[in-house]
Design an enzyme around this catalytic site. Structure first.
Site, PDB file in Angstrom:
ATOM      1  N   ARG A  94       0.846  -1.214   0.000  1.00  0.00           N
ATOM      2  CA  ARG A  94       0.000   0.000   0.000  1.00  0.00           C
ATOM      3  C   ARG A  94       0.873   1.252   0.000  1.00  0.00           C
ATOM      4  NH1 ARG A  94      -4.582   1.232  -1.724  1.00  0.00           N
ATOM      5  NH2 ARG A  94      -5.164  -0.860  -1.030  1.00  0.00           N
ATOM      6  N   ASN A 354      -2.457  -3.467   8.687  1.00  0.00           N
ATOM      7  CA  ASN A 354      -3.520  -4.442   8.512  1.00  0.00           C
ATOM      8  C   ASN A 354      -3.806  -4.678   7.030  1.00  0.00           C
ATOM      9  OD1 ASN A 354      -5.697  -6.249   9.309  1.00  0.00           O
ATOM     10  ND2 ASN A 354      -5.580  -5.215  11.283  1.00  0.00           N
ATOM     11  N   HIS A 356      -5.582  -3.438   4.558  1.00  0.00           N
ATOM     12  CA  HIS A 356      -5.431  -2.376   3.546  1.00  0.00           C
ATOM     13  C   HIS A 356      -3.965  -2.036   3.324  1.00  0.00           C
ATOM     14  CE1 HIS A 356      -6.144   1.662   1.686  1.00  0.00           C
ATOM     15  NE2 HIS A 356      -7.097   0.967   1.095  1.00  0.00           N
ATOM     16  N   CYS A 357      -3.181  -2.079   4.384  1.00  0.00           N
ATOM     17  CA  CYS A 357      -1.755  -1.713   4.290  1.00  0.00           C
ATOM     18  C   CYS A 357      -0.940  -2.713   3.487  1.00  0.00           C
ATOM     19  CB  CYS A 357      -1.137  -1.628   5.684  1.00  0.00           C
ATOM     20  SG  CYS A 357      -2.039  -0.665   6.872  1.00  0.00           S
ATOM     21  N   ILE A 358      -1.404  -3.962   3.419  1.00  0.00           N
ATOM     22  CA  ILE A 358      -0.589  -4.987   2.749  1.00  0.00           C
ATOM     23  C   ILE A 358      -1.085  -5.269   1.338  1.00  0.00           C
ATOM     24  CG2 ILE A 358       0.046  -6.029   4.957  1.00  0.00           C
ATOM     25  CD1 ILE A 358      -1.836  -8.395   4.192  1.00  0.00           C
TER      26      ILE A 358
END
Ligand code: KQY
Length: 365
Positions: A94, A354, A356-358
């Site tokens: 992300r 979490n 969304h970040c990955i």
């Protein structure tokens, strides 16, 4: 591939579509560094695999993996997942991957932001970060997509959300932090966002989630669920340090209008009970001088807002908390056409982010 483009997306007629715009695929990177992921990253690899397989029910997934981990990742992931070799410093696409832009006429390009590991030498989370800073370029080259490189302007994809109709959501805590772009004023940062994402209006929440090591990324506290409608991480517990952050954000949003002149609708998404890192969890992480220390007893920045919208679904963090079901039900009511797929994500949270970040969605042009 050619050198980066010298103009800006806006000047060339490109803009960032919202996350609910149909996707061509989702990109991920494979976790492996033992100074961020406990027990040699095996539990994290299982969690990333579960996320990848959940997304692959809805759209193609490409996993970038180091040469050392190539065979292991291929063995753990199903054949539905395309595995390609991309070296990186960690596994947060992300923030290190491209932010794709489209022109509405069938063309696609991307922003390749300068990356400094969430703060460089002033509070950044590890060093070096040179391979992470090359991830966007590598993905663009693989996809034969032209890119706009922003040397001198640091940004992470998790620090922005757009509604596709001219409005961008971010936080002052992150974008105005002295460890990102201290040479730029707020007005200059807004202009960069306009030029590179094709937006008109910037909404600035003061802060993100309490104890978020990204300096308050927006993607952990609030996001658009449709134009004019924001989902906000919420707690009713006034003794929780998160309460004032969420309350201030709500009051701010209630007094803003978006680029279309609309007043904003805000839906509160409850947060899980405070989640604390255990002795065992902290003990499994290698100690390293050049990585952020992880300590038992620290509260983690857990939020259901860190979900990913995919074609026909929502991949939602689950923590084994009483609020898991409530969060899923709220999103199901908001998005009747999407299947809500909770995925256990505590292992990802232990690494500092979490779902969304990955993940990084690549839109259809
Ligand atoms: O929240 C994100 N977008 C990334 C989190 C990175 C944490 C690194 N340890």
């Amino acid at each position: 591939m050619p050198f980066p483009l010298a103009s800006t997306p806006r000047a060339d007629g490109f803009f960032m579509p919202p996350e609910w715009h149909p996707h061509r695929q989702t990109w991920m990177l494979w976790p492996e560094r033992p100074d961020n992921w406990r027990y040699g990253a095996k539990p994290a690899q299982r969690a990333y695999t579960a996320v990848a397989e959940a997304i692959a029910r809805f759209e193609p997934v490409t996993m970038g993996v180091s040469a050392d981990q190539y065979e292991n990742a291929c063995a753990r992931l199903s054949e539905k997942i395309r595995v390609v070799e991309i070296s990186s410093n960690d596994a947060w696409v992300r923030d290190t991957g491209p932010t794709f832009v489209i022109d509405g006429k069938g063309n696609q390009r991307a922003n390749d932001w300068e990356f400094n590991a969430w703060g460089g030498l002033t509070g950044g989370l590890y060093q070096p970060w040179n391979r992470d800073d090359q991830v966007a370029q590598k993905i663009c080259n693989m996809e034969r997509i032209e890119r706009y490189r922003t040397d001198g302007f640091v940004l992470e994809g998790g620090a922005i959300h757009v509604d596709g109709e001219g409005t961008l959501l971010t936080t002052e805590e992150c974008l105005l932090n002295a460890n990102r772009n201290p040479h730029l004023s707020r007005a200059e940062i807004e202009q960069k966002l306009r030029d590179h994402l094709g937006i008109d209006t910037v909404l600035w929440l003061p802060e993100g989630v309490y104890n978020d090591e990204t300096n308050g990324h927006i993607d952990n506290i609030a996001c658009f669920i449709e134009p004019g409608h924001i989902v906000l991480a919420w707690t009713d517990d006034e003794s929780d340090p998160q309460y004032q952050r969420s309350r201030t954000a709500l009051e701010y949003l209630e007094n803003q209008r978006d680029a279309q002149g609309r007043k904003l609708k805000v839906t509160k998404l409850p947060m899980p009970q405070p989640l604390i890192q255990t002795d065992d969890e902290a003990d499994g992480i290698d100690q390293a001088a050049k990585a952020w220390p992880r300590r038992a007893g620290e509260r983690m920045a857990a939020s259901y807002v860190n979900f990913l919208i995919v074609n026909g679904g929502i991949i939602l963090p689950a923590f084994g908390d009483a609020m898991d079901e409530r969060a899923a039900n709220i999103l199901a009511d908001l998005c009747p056409g999407r299947e809500i797929v909770p995925v256990a994500s505590r292992e990802i949270l232990l690494g500092g982010g979490n779902i969304h970040c990955i993940t990084q969605q690549q839109p259809l042009a």
